[in-house]
Design an enzyme around this catalytic site. Structure first.
Site, PDB file in Angstrom:
ATOM      1  N   LYS A  36       0.820  -1.232   0.000  1.00  0.00           N
ATOM      2  CA  LYS A  36       0.000   0.000   0.000  1.00  0.00           C
ATOM      3  C   LYS A  36       0.841   1.264   0.000  1.00  0.00           C
ATOM      4  O   LYS A  36       0.467   2.261  -0.611  1.00  0.00           O
ATOM      5  CB  LYS A  36      -0.967   0.002   1.183  1.00  0.00           C
ATOM      6  N   ARG A 131      -8.435  -1.101  16.896  1.00  0.00           N
ATOM      7  CA  ARG A 131      -8.776  -0.733  15.524  1.00  0.00           C
ATOM      8  C   ARG A 131      -9.711  -1.849  15.066  1.00  0.00           C
ATOM      9  O   ARG A 131     -10.682  -2.135  15.755  1.00  0.00           O
ATOM     10  CB  ARG A 131      -7.517  -0.541  14.662  1.00  0.00           C
TER      11      ARG A 131
HETATM   12  C1  LIG Z   1      -0.583  -1.418   6.636  1.00  0.00           C
HETATM   13  C2  LIG Z   1      -0.923  -2.731   7.233  1.00  0.00           C
HETATM   14  C3  LIG Z   1       0.077  -3.676   7.470  1.00  0.00           C
HETATM   15  C4  LIG Z   1       1.543  -3.389   7.201  1.00  0.00           C
HETATM   16  O1  LIG Z   1       2.036  -2.554   8.196  1.00  0.00           O
HETATM   17  P1  LIG Z   1       3.592  -2.117   8.214  1.00  0.00           P
HETATM   18  O2  LIG Z   1       3.758  -1.428   9.517  1.00  0.00           O
HETATM   19  O3  LIG Z   1       3.784  -1.230   7.041  1.00  0.00           O
HETATM   20  O4  LIG Z   1       4.387  -3.364   8.130  1.00  0.00           O
HETATM   21  C5  LIG Z   1      -0.299  -4.905   7.982  1.00  0.00           C
HETATM   22  N1  LIG Z   1      -1.587  -5.181   8.259  1.00  0.00           N
HETATM   23  C6  LIG Z   1      -2.584  -4.302   8.054  1.00  0.00           C
HETATM   24  C7  LIG Z   1      -3.981  -4.691   8.392  1.00  0.00           C
HETATM   25  C8  LIG Z   1      -2.285  -3.047   7.544  1.00  0.00           C
HETATM   26  O5  LIG Z   1      -3.273  -2.164   7.343  1.00  0.00           O
END
Ligand SMILES: *Cc1c(COP(=O)(O)O)cnc(C)c1O
Length: 370
Positions: A36, A131
């Protein structure tokens, strides 16, 4: 060369991903490469796959579609709960999605049946960060009902910590996830091939000495791109922390007073922080602002300080040096600065494959419209 631009070193990103895949592999944990932060750019996604990630994961179905259209070959997981209105697009585009609401799973089931597909569902559990997630007491019921939906395959359970409240993944909450997995399988049989423990903030726990229990997957983005763990933003040993640089150009360079003149009220972005009077300073303005990045998340080169910013200007104290007009200045970025720059239509990307860089235009909003 156009600026502002992100210079992206693919070999450093591949190295970071490979090191994490190997280290976690020894602990029985696979890595889903999270795309993302770079909007699913196929070049970067390809590096993660070459490094051995087990699949790709993104919070935006539009980014997953970008990768599908570029023929990136991987299992793809949507890691934000699908919006009801996107159910048809989600089952067409992603193999699996993370879910917490039976109403959404019901829509995914109908949409999957319409096109004769089976869509994977991983149920997220709330373990303290407040969350997304099903309350642990409600998990068994959610599993039972998920198993009953036609054209839905339960893939496992997962959790996400350290995002909203900064709750640290530790023996207690990871142990609870393992226990929940065991309890579910005691009732329903082996229905949870994947137990996804979290994101980059899980690395301290996962690479430490604690028993990893049932956890066999992490979803990693930030640590691969920035080489840091997010809990204390410390570099991870053996990883590159400079795979991505933001470059901007000097458009004004003058000696100016260090303090403003006149009565002072709110600035464009709230109260400006003005230093004590240091006499005249060598001030440069870069063509870079809040529309392009998060200025608070930039680290300037040694000898240069950031004095302030507005929508379109970043004001620097360049110390003893007057920077000539047209000079380019490179910054390291934190996660917040990185995602804003990647998503800004004003910032181009220079993808570097070792010796032969090629420029990529900034994303045009229309490319991502549904
Ligand atoms: C963005 C996200 C991740 C990845 O997080 P990082 O800190 O970039 O490794 C993993 N799981 C979910 C649900 C996310 O939204």
């Amino acid at each position: 060369m156009t600026s502002p631009r992100l210079e992206i070193d693919l070999s450093k990103i591949r190295h970071n991903a490979r090191v994490l895949v190997n280290r976690l592999g020894k602990r029985g944990i696979s890595v889903s490469g999270v795309t993302k932060a770079f909007l699913g750019l196929p070049d970067i996604a390809g590096e993660l796959l070459a490094a051995g990630v087990s699949g790709l994961a993104d919070s935006r179905i539009e980014n997953i579609r970008t990768m599908r259209r570029a023929a990136v070959k991987a299992q793809m997981t949507l890691i934000r709960s699908p919006m009801i209105g996107q159910a048809a697009l989600v089952v067409r585009t992603a193999n699996t999605s993370l879910n917490t609401e039976l109403d959404v799973i019901s829509e995914l089931s109908k949409a999957a049946r319409d096109i004769g597909r089976v869509h994977g569902v991983l149920l997220m559990v709330e373990l303290g960060d407040l969350r997304e997630g099903i309350m642990p007491a409600d998990l068994e019921d959610a599993v039972r009902r998920t198993l009953d939906f036609p054209n839905i395959a339960l893939m496992g359970i997962g959790t996400n910590l350290a995002c909203r409240c900064g709750v640290v993944p530790d023996t207690r909450n990871m142990g609870e996830l393992s226990q929940l997995a065991n309890a579910i399988e005691a009732s329903f049989g082996p229905v949870l091939p994947i137990v996804s423990g979290g994101n980059s903030s899980n690395l301290d726990w996962a690479l430490g000495t604690a028993d990893t229990g049932r956890i066999n997957n992490l979803r990693l983005g930030e640590s691969i791109l920035l080489g840091c763990e997010p809990l204390h933003r410390q570099p991870i040993e053996g990883l590159h922390t400079d795979a991505i640089t933001l470059v901007a150009e000097v458009i004004e360079s003058k000696i100016k007073p260090s303090q403003p003149t006149g009565a002072v009220a709110e600035a464009a972005f709230g109260t400006a922080i003005v230093s004590t009077d240091r006499g005249p300073v060598s001030q440069a303005i870069l063509a870079l602002g809040q529309m392009d990045t998060d200025p608070a998340g930039l680290t300037p080169p040694p000898g240069i300080g950031i004095l302030g910013s507005s929508s379109d200007h970043l004001v620097l104290d360049t110390g003893r040096n007057r920077l000539p007009i047209g000079t380019e200045v490179g910054f390291q970025l934190n996660y917040s600065a990185l995602i804003r720059s990647m998503a800004s239509p004003f910032v181009t990307r220079l993808i570097q494959h070792g010796a032969s860089p090629h420029a990529q235009p900034a994303p045009q909003p229309a490319e991502y419209a549904i």
